[in-house]
Design a protein around this motif. Structure first.
Motif, PDB file in Angstrom:
ATOM      1  N   UNK A  61       0.844  -1.184   0.000  1.00 39.35           N
ATOM      2  CA  UNK A  61       0.000   0.000   0.000  1.00 39.35           C
ATOM      3  C   UNK A  61       0.883   1.238   0.000  1.00 39.35           C
ATOM      4  N   UNK A  62       0.488   2.254  -0.765  1.00 45.57           N
ATOM      5  CA  UNK A  62       1.177   3.546  -0.770  1.00 45.57           C
ATOM      6  C   UNK A  62       0.277   4.550  -0.075  1.00 45.57           C
ATOM      7  N   UNK A  63       0.836   5.273   0.856  1.00 49.23           N
ATOM      8  CA  UNK A  63       0.093   6.312   1.571  1.00 49.23           C
ATOM      9  C   UNK A  63       0.588   7.688   1.139  1.00 49.23           C
ATOM     10  N   UNK A  64      -0.276   8.506   0.514  1.00 48.81           N
ATOM     11  CA  UNK A  64       0.157   9.856   0.143  1.00 48.81           C
ATOM     12  C   UNK A  64       0.422  10.726   1.372  1.00 48.81           C
ATOM     13  N   UNK A  65      -0.228  10.405   2.480  1.00 50.28           N
ATOM     14  CA  UNK A  65       0.003  11.168   3.705  1.00 50.28           C
ATOM     15  C   UNK A  65       1.430  10.943   4.207  1.00 50.28           C
ATOM     16  N   UNK A  66       1.872   9.665   4.207  1.00 47.58           N
ATOM     17  CA  UNK A  66       3.239   9.346   4.628  1.00 47.58           C
ATOM     18  C   UNK A  66       4.233   9.536   3.483  1.00 47.58           C
ATOM     19  N   UNK A  67       3.712   9.658   2.260  1.00 49.62           N
ATOM     20  CA  UNK A  67       4.532   9.761   1.049  1.00 49.62           C
ATOM     21  C   UNK A  67       5.515   8.603   0.948  1.00 49.62           C
ATOM     22  N   UNK A  68       5.002   7.405   1.256  1.00 48.11           N
ATOM     23  CA  UNK A  68       5.858   6.216   1.231  1.00 48.11           C
ATOM     24  C   UNK A  68       5.005   4.957   1.187  1.00 48.11           C
ATOM     25  N   UNK A 112      -2.768   2.461  -4.096  1.00 50.13           N
ATOM     26  CA  UNK A 112      -2.838   3.836  -3.594  1.00 50.13           C
ATOM     27  C   UNK A 112      -4.065   3.976  -2.705  1.00 50.13           C
ATOM     28  N   UNK A 113      -3.860   4.436  -1.497  1.00 45.60           N
ATOM     29  CA  UNK A 113      -4.972   4.599  -0.566  1.00 45.60           C
ATOM     30  C   UNK A 113      -4.874   5.962   0.104  1.00 45.60           C
TER      31      UNK A 113
END
Length: 164
Positions: A31-38, A87-88
């Motif tokens: 999973x990719x987290x845009x909030x964590x950018x990772x 992407x979540x």
């Protein structure tokens, strides 16, 4: 053995999942987290390497075509050399975030978006995401459903591409 409760430890499950990955039966996509950018190293979504595995135990000739198409697109993205994640953002999931050579693509996969309900569901996944990332939807539809913010690609054309 039907009806018996069998207890299996988490390390045992992980060991067998690793065997399945090593045998090219399944592919785990982080999973990719845009909030964590990772990438998040604790969450994975599993996909079949061979789409026929999706249909082996399906009863009543009921196949999940969209799920099969997701597997086909994932395999093609990996073949093309993309680093692929799920992407979540804010509880909404986009099928794939594909990155290669500094370019990032968000990709939704659906069998068809011809019906209004399917169109709204698939395109709304991109709501709230800025236009600095290229947004794509891949379907079997012959009609071009591209908008000013989302590029529609026919599955056939996607599979014939050398790159996005």
């Amino acid at each position: 053995m039907k009806g018996q409760n069998i207890s299996v430890s988490v390390p045992t499950v992980i060991k067998y999942l690793d065997y399945l990955k090593e045998a090219y039966v399944i592919e785990d996509v982080p999973l990719y987290s845009p909030k964590a950018k990772a990438k998040l190293n604790y969450y994975f979504k599993l996909y079949d390497e061979d789409v026929s595995l999706n249909s082996i135990r399906v009863s009543g000739n009921r196949y999940d075509l969209t799920h099969n198409l997701e597997n086909i697109v994932l395999n093609e993205l990996i073949y093309l050399g993309f680093n692929v994640t799920v992407y979540c953002s804010k509880g909404r999931e986009i099928d794939f975030r594909a990155e290669k050579d500094g370019k990032i693509f968000l990709i939704q996969v659906a069998y068809s978006v011809a019906e209004e309900k399917a169109y709204d569901r698939e395109f709304s996944a991109f709501a709230g995401i800025d236009n600095t990332v290229k947004k794509n939807i891949i379907t079997n539809d012959e009609i071009d459903y591209s908008t000013s913010a989302v590029y529609h690609c026919k599955l056939r054309d996607f599979l014939l591409m050398d790159e996005l």
